[in-house]
Design an enzyme around this catalytic site. Structure first.
Site, PDB file in Angstrom:
ATOM      1  N   LYS A 120       0.847  -1.196   0.000  1.00  0.00           N
ATOM      2  CA  LYS A 120       0.000   0.000   0.000  1.00  0.00           C
ATOM      3  C   LYS A 120       0.877   1.240   0.000  1.00  0.00           C
ATOM      4  O   LYS A 120       2.057   1.207   0.363  1.00  0.00           O
ATOM      5  CB  LYS A 120      -0.939   0.027   1.214  1.00  0.00           C
ATOM      6  CG  LYS A 120      -0.255   0.052   2.583  1.00  0.00           C
ATOM      7  CD  LYS A 120       0.206   1.431   3.041  1.00  0.00           C
ATOM      8  CE  LYS A 120       0.923   1.378   4.385  1.00  0.00           C
ATOM      9  NZ  LYS A 120       1.585   2.666   4.740  1.00  0.00           N
ATOM     10  N   ASP A 122      -2.720  -1.828  10.534  1.00  0.00           N
ATOM     11  CA  ASP A 122      -2.933  -1.794   9.090  1.00  0.00           C
ATOM     12  C   ASP A 122      -3.589  -3.056   8.541  1.00  0.00           C
ATOM     13  O   ASP A 122      -4.002  -3.080   7.383  1.00  0.00           O
ATOM     14  CB  ASP A 122      -1.606  -1.585   8.355  1.00  0.00           C
ATOM     15  CG  ASP A 122      -1.113  -0.149   8.424  1.00  0.00           C
ATOM     16  OD1 ASP A 122      -1.901   0.737   8.819  1.00  0.00           O
ATOM     17  OD2 ASP A 122       0.062   0.086   8.076  1.00  0.00           O
TER      18      ASP A 122
END
Length: 295
Positions: A19, A144
């Site tokens: 990401k 996350d």
């Protein structure tokens, strides 16, 4: 990456995407020592590959990267142990982790690996856990992990685990510049001076409502750069190099040190990639934003 999961009776192969943070505003320090943030996160096509094989005792893991632990310190290992504890079947799993995402680089590789394991084991077991429950399990592993379970661009709030899907991003092509050194996220937050943060615009004016004008290039900002660039000036040099080679915008992702550049076309991206691969003390990677939900 049209199919994240391939499987037969004894094996699952899963792609685990990295990401980037298109903006990251740190809003406050919490009483528990963590920080609240406001960030737009997006998966990208740079990915690790995990191969899960069954018929083993307990949990095992091997990795082709010498700096990645192969025991309970590894989030993928812990994700498998957590799932098997919640859904005991008597069958263990071995994970082969092939790393392409740089380690300790601000790209969420470990969290993505954990989410990929939870998703794969849930599907193999007939999906006994809802996404909500999986995300609760993931939150216990790392802030996350829920983002990677959601599998789509999202606004992240709180410590990064309160997510609002965001599907208005345009397609961009990426060059990422990674370094041989890693960065400790905990140390970056420890050394952050909230009085020097500068990304409040993202928190106050980012257009969440549909129909509003939107250009992500106006919001590229990362409060953690002030800390990481102070220690590693190579990051600033990488941003400048990306802009010099045609990037529409460049930013450090997460706590760093990886820097990404956004390009409007694959041709411009590929031209920059060729030039940047031959210079600097970095390694250059090619990728794209994954702007739609991942199947």
């Amino acid at each position: 990456m049209k199919n994240r999961l391939q499987h037969d009776a004894a094996m699952l192969r899963v792609q685990s995407p990295a990401k980037i943070n298109l903006f990251l505003h740190v809003t406050a320090k919490r009483p528990d020592g963590y920080h609240d943030l406001y960030s737009l996160m997006c998966p990208i096509t740079l990915s690790d590959t995990l191969t899960l094989t069954f018929g083993h005792q307990g949990v095992g893991l091997t990795c082709d990267h010498p700096g990645v632990p192969s025991d309970e310190r590894n989030l993928a290992w812990r994700a498998a142990a957590l799932f098997l504890d919640r859904m005991p079947s008597g069958e263990g799993v071995h994970i082969l982790l092939e790393k392409r995402i740089p380690v300790s680089a601000g790209l969420g590789g470990g969290s993505s690996n954990a989410a990929a394991v939870l998703t794969a084991l849930n599907r193999r077991s007939g999906c006994p856990f809802s996404l909500k429950i999986l995300m609760e399990m993931g939150r216990s592993l790392g802030a996350d992990v829920p983002f990677f379970l959601l599998n789509r661009p999202a606004i992240a709030e709180g410590i990064g685990d309160r997510l609002t899907a965001y599907d208005r991003l345009d397609r961009f092509f990426l060059v990422l510049l990674g370094f041989s050194f890693g960065v400790s996220t905990a140390n970056v937050y420890k050394n952050l001076n909230l009085g020097l943060t500068k990304c409040k615009k993202a928190n106050t004016s980012f257009p969440l409502e549909k129909g509003q004008d939107f250009d992500i290039l106006q919001y590229l900002c990362n409060d953690l750069e002030t800390v990481t660039i102070h220690e590693f000036p190579e990051i600033d040099a990488a941003k400048a190099a990306l802009m010099k080679h045609g990037s529409a915008g460049a930013l450090m992702s997460g706590s760093g040190p990886t820097v990404f550049g956004l390009f409007h076309t694959a041709e411009k991206r590929d031209h920059a990639l060729a030039s940047l691969s031959a210079m600097g003390n970095w390694r250059a990677y090619s990728a794209e934003l994954m702007v739609r939900p991942i199947e």
